[in-house]
Design a protein around this motif. Sequence first.
Motif, PDB file in Angstrom:
ATOM      1  N   PHE A  96      63.478  44.876  79.095  1.00 45.75           N
ATOM      2  CA  PHE A  96      64.234  44.865  77.873  1.00 45.75           C
ATOM      3  C   PHE A  96      64.257  46.293  77.575  1.00 45.75           C
ATOM      4  O   PHE A  96      63.777  47.285  77.813  1.00 45.75           O
ATOM      5  N   MET A  97      65.281  46.520  76.628  1.00 40.36           N
ATOM      6  CA  MET A  97      65.560  47.907  76.078  1.00 40.36           C
ATOM      7  C   MET A  97      64.643  48.460  75.262  1.00 40.36           C
ATOM      8  O   MET A  97      64.356  49.577  74.998  1.00 40.36           O
ATOM      9  N   ASN A  98      64.136  47.569  74.351  1.00 38.79           N
ATOM     10  CA  ASN A  98      63.167  47.688  73.113  1.00 38.79           C
ATOM     11  C   ASN A  98      62.043  46.756  73.452  1.00 38.79           C
ATOM     12  O   ASN A  98      61.911  45.810  74.217  1.00 38.79           O
ATOM     13  N   LYS A  99      61.021  46.927  72.269  1.00 38.31           N
ATOM     14  CA  LYS A  99      59.750  46.198  72.396  1.00 38.31           C
ATOM     15  C   LYS A  99      60.171  44.516  71.645  1.00 38.31           C
ATOM     16  O   LYS A  99      59.201  43.655  71.838  1.00 38.31           O
ATOM     17  N   ASP A 100      61.197  44.711  70.859  1.00 42.87           N
ATOM     18  CA  ASP A 100      61.600  43.313  70.385  1.00 42.87           C
ATOM     19  C   ASP A 100      62.243  42.387  70.907  1.00 42.87           C
ATOM     20  O   ASP A 100      63.482  42.263  70.742  1.00 42.87           O
ATOM     21  N   VAL A 101      61.761  41.775  72.002  1.00 40.42           N
ATOM     22  CA  VAL A 101      62.315  40.793  72.925  1.00 40.42           C
ATOM     23  C   VAL A 101      62.231  39.477  72.306  1.00 40.42           C
ATOM     24  O   VAL A 101      63.097  38.230  72.818  1.00 40.42           O
ATOM     25  N   LYS A 102      61.047  39.047  71.737  1.00 39.61           N
ATOM     26  CA  LYS A 102      60.913  37.719  71.339  1.00 39.61           C
ATOM     27  C   LYS A 102      61.896  36.892  70.915  1.00 39.61           C
ATOM     28  O   LYS A 102      62.109  35.853  71.010  1.00 39.61           O
ATOM     29  N   ASN A 103      62.811  37.711  69.842  1.00 38.25           N
ATOM     30  CA  ASN A 103      63.829  36.922  69.214  1.00 38.25           C
ATOM     31  C   ASN A 103      65.193  36.774  70.057  1.00 38.25           C
ATOM     32  O   ASN A 103      66.237  36.281  69.297  1.00 38.25           O
ATOM     33  N   HIS A 104      65.142  36.986  71.379  1.00 30.61           N
ATOM     34  CA  HIS A 104      66.155  36.924  72.107  1.00 30.61           C
ATOM     35  C   HIS A 104      66.324  35.737  73.036  1.00 30.61           C
ATOM     36  O   HIS A 104      66.841  35.753  73.974  1.00 30.61           O
ATOM     37  N   PHE A 105      65.209  34.721  72.624  1.00 28.07           N
ATOM     38  CA  PHE A 105      65.161  33.525  73.404  1.00 28.07           C
ATOM     39  C   PHE A 105      65.342  32.184  72.514  1.00 28.07           C
ATOM     40  O   PHE A 105      64.945  32.153  71.302  1.00 28.07           O
ATOM     41  N   SER A 106      65.765  30.975  73.021  1.00 23.04           N
ATOM     42  CA  SER A 106      65.931  29.825  72.380  1.00 23.04           C
ATOM     43  C   SER A 106      65.950  28.744  73.370  1.00 23.04           C
ATOM     44  O   SER A 106      66.899  28.776  74.226  1.00 23.04           O
ATOM     45  N   GLN A 107      65.787  27.629  73.150  1.00 23.31           N
ATOM     46  CA  GLN A 107      65.555  26.569  73.903  1.00 23.31           C
ATOM     47  C   GLN A 107      66.629  25.356  73.445  1.00 23.31           C
ATOM     48  O   GLN A 107      67.052  24.507  74.339  1.00 23.31           O
ATOM     49  N   GLU A 108      67.086  25.981  72.255  1.00 27.17           N
ATOM     50  CA  GLU A 108      68.154  24.894  71.584  1.00 27.17           C
ATOM     51  C   GLU A 108      69.582  25.085  72.279  1.00 27.17           C
ATOM     52  O   GLU A 108      69.707  26.394  72.695  1.00 27.17           O
ATOM     53  N   PHE A 109      70.234  24.070  72.634  1.00 28.83           N
ATOM     54  CA  PHE A 109      71.478  24.398  73.149  1.00 28.83           C
ATOM     55  C   PHE A 109      72.433  23.277  72.976  1.00 28.83           C
ATOM     56  O   PHE A 109      71.914  22.035  73.221  1.00 28.83           O
ATOM     57  N   ASP A 110      73.600  23.332  72.263  1.00 30.62           N
ATOM     58  CA  ASP A 110      74.547  22.355  72.040  1.00 30.62           C
ATOM     59  C   ASP A 110      75.855  22.640  72.858  1.00 30.62           C
ATOM     60  O   ASP A 110      76.373  23.788  72.769  1.00 30.62           O
ATOM     61  N   LYS A 111      75.892  21.815  73.698  1.00 31.99           N
ATOM     62  CA  LYS A 111      77.024  21.943  74.740  1.00 31.99           C
ATOM     63  C   LYS A 111      78.346  21.952  74.308  1.00 31.99           C
ATOM     64  O   LYS A 111      79.287  22.881  74.664  1.00 31.99           O
ATOM     65  N   ILE A 112      78.631  21.431  73.248  1.00 35.88           N
ATOM     66  CA  ILE A 112      79.906  21.630  72.416  1.00 35.88           C
ATOM     67  C   ILE A 112      80.175  22.934  71.637  1.00 35.88           C
ATOM     68  O   ILE A 112      80.989  23.539  72.081  1.00 35.88           O
ATOM     69  N   MET A 113      79.355  23.130  70.928  1.00 34.93           N
ATOM     70  CA  MET A 113      79.257  24.440  70.234  1.00 34.93           C
ATOM     71  C   MET A 113      78.957  25.609  71.018  1.00 34.93           C
ATOM     72  O   MET A 113      79.699  26.730  70.709  1.00 34.93           O
ATOM     73  N   ASP A 114      78.026  25.524  71.734  1.00 32.68           N
ATOM     74  CA  ASP A 114      77.518  26.846  72.665  1.00 32.68           C
ATOM     75  C   ASP A 114      78.240  27.066  73.925  1.00 32.68           C
ATOM     76  O   ASP A 114      78.076  28.086  74.541  1.00 32.68           O
ATOM     77  N   TRP A 115      78.906  26.003  74.239  1.00 28.06           N
ATOM     78  CA  TRP A 115      79.576  26.062  75.631  1.00 28.06           C
ATOM     79  C   TRP A 115      80.896  25.869  75.675  1.00 28.06           C
ATOM     80  O   TRP A 115      81.545  26.686  76.033  1.00 28.06           O
ATOM     81  N   ASP A 116      81.264  24.536  75.306  1.00 28.55           N
ATOM     82  CA  ASP A 116      82.660  24.113  75.480  1.00 28.55           C
ATOM     83  C   ASP A 116      83.669  25.020  74.439  1.00 28.55           C
ATOM     84  O   ASP A 116      84.806  25.489  74.597  1.00 28.55           O
ATOM     85  N   ALA A 117      83.031  25.502  73.260  1.00 30.77           N
ATOM     86  CA  ALA A 117      83.788  26.233  72.280  1.00 30.77           C
ATOM     87  C   ALA A 117      84.261  27.555  73.022  1.00 30.77           C
ATOM     88  O   ALA A 117      85.305  28.001  72.416  1.00 30.77           O
ATOM     89  N   MET A 118      83.553  28.152  73.965  1.00 31.68           N
ATOM     90  CA  MET A 118      84.112  29.422  74.504  1.00 31.68           C
ATOM     91  C   MET A 118      85.181  29.344  75.144  1.00 31.68           C
ATOM     92  O   MET A 118      85.924  30.120  75.543  1.00 31.68           O
ATOM     93  N   PHE A 119      85.725  28.000  75.479  1.00 31.23           N
ATOM     94  CA  PHE A 119      86.800  27.696  76.619  1.00 31.23           C
ATOM     95  C   PHE A 119      88.079  27.325  75.745  1.00 31.23           C
ATOM     96  O   PHE A 119      89.154  27.034  76.405  1.00 31.23           O
ATOM     97  N   LYS A 120      88.124  27.291  74.340  1.00 36.53           N
ATOM     98  CA  LYS A 120      89.068  26.825  73.411  1.00 36.53           C
ATOM     99  C   LYS A 120      89.819  28.002  72.558  1.00 36.53           C
ATOM    100  O   LYS A 120      89.405  29.118  72.712  1.00 36.53           O
TER     101      LYS A 120
END
Length: 323
Positions: free
Chosen positions: A299-323
Motif C-alpha cells: 500500500f502507499m501508506n501505513k494505514d491499510v486496515k481501513n480499506h477492507f470489508s467483508q460486507e457486500f450488498d449486491k444491489i447497493m454495491d454492484w448492481d447500482a454501478m450499472f444503472k
Amino acid sequence: MFAHIIPRVYQKSWHSANGPKNVYYFDNNCLDHPISSNGNNIDKKFGENDFYNITAQDNENGLCANELELEEYFSNTIENKFGMILQSNIFECLESKSQISGNLQVISAEELKETPFEQDLLDFIILQQLRIYDNFNAIDNGNIETLLECIYNFLLQKKAISITYEELLVELQNSNFKKSIWKSILLDCKDKDYSFLALARNELLKNCNLTFLYIKDEIKTRFILSDNPIIWNSGKNKKYQELESGIFFPIKPNCLVAYLNYGRDDIKRGDAICLFPKMQFIKYINCILLQQSKKQIGFMNKDVKNHFSQEFDKIMDWDAMFK
C-alpha cells in the motif's frame, strides 16, 4: 537472478511518499504495521531467485530454450507494454467522465484502436495470472473451468504432446514435468496469433468487454497491491458469486479494470465501459485480494486496515454501478 513474479512497473503505482520505488509491504496475516516502518524497495519484493530460468531438467523434459529466454520475454516485451498503459491519457479521460443515471459510459472500440487497451492490457492480465505457478496449479483443480482441457488441445494442435488427456493428468502429478509444461506454455505466448495467450484472449474471453472502475477523489478508499493481484472468475464454478462472471485487476490504487460479459446488444465487441465504484465495493475487492494473496500485500501508506470489508450488498454495491 531475482525474477519478479509481480513486475516492478506494476508495483511502483503503489509507491509511498518515501520515493518512487518505495512501497509499504504487509504480511497478509498482520495489517497493524508494515514489514518495515520505512517501506521497502520494490527491486527485491514479490519475486524469487531464478524463478523463470529454463533448467537442465526442463531441457530433459523437452523444453529447448535459453536459460533466461522466459525472463527476457517478460521484461522486454510484456512489462514494457504495461508501462505504456500507465503513461497513457486514459486516466484523464476517465476523470472527465461522470455517472449519468440510466446510461452506461461507453468508450467505443474505435477510440481504443492502436492503443494498449485494444489488446496489450488483456494479454498482460492473462500472462500475469499464468506466470504465478500456483495459479497454473489451480487450473486442474477446477477453479478455472475448461482451462486445462484448452491447454491440452492447444498442445495437441501444435504437436507438442502425444499422450491422451487422461495420461496428461497422470504426468502432471510429477512436479518437474508440470513446471516444464508451464514454462513451455508461457514461452509459446511469444506467438501472438497461435498460442495459449491467443486462445484465452480470442476464445475464452471473446465475449467480454474491458471495464474501467475508476475512483473519483471524493472516495478516499483505494485498491491494494497484492502478490496475487487478479481475481479470475470466468468459469461456471464461481468462487465469488456476488461479482458475477469476470476478471478483476487493479492497475493503480484508484483504478481497477475488469473483463465482463454484459450480454447486451448496445455494447459492441471491443467497446470499453467506465464505472464508478462505491466505497464498499472497493473494500470488498480488497478483502478478496487479501484472502487470495500468497504472503504479502502492499500500500502507499501505513494505514491499510481501513480499506477492507467483508460486507457486500449486491444491489447497493454492484448492481447500482450499472444503472
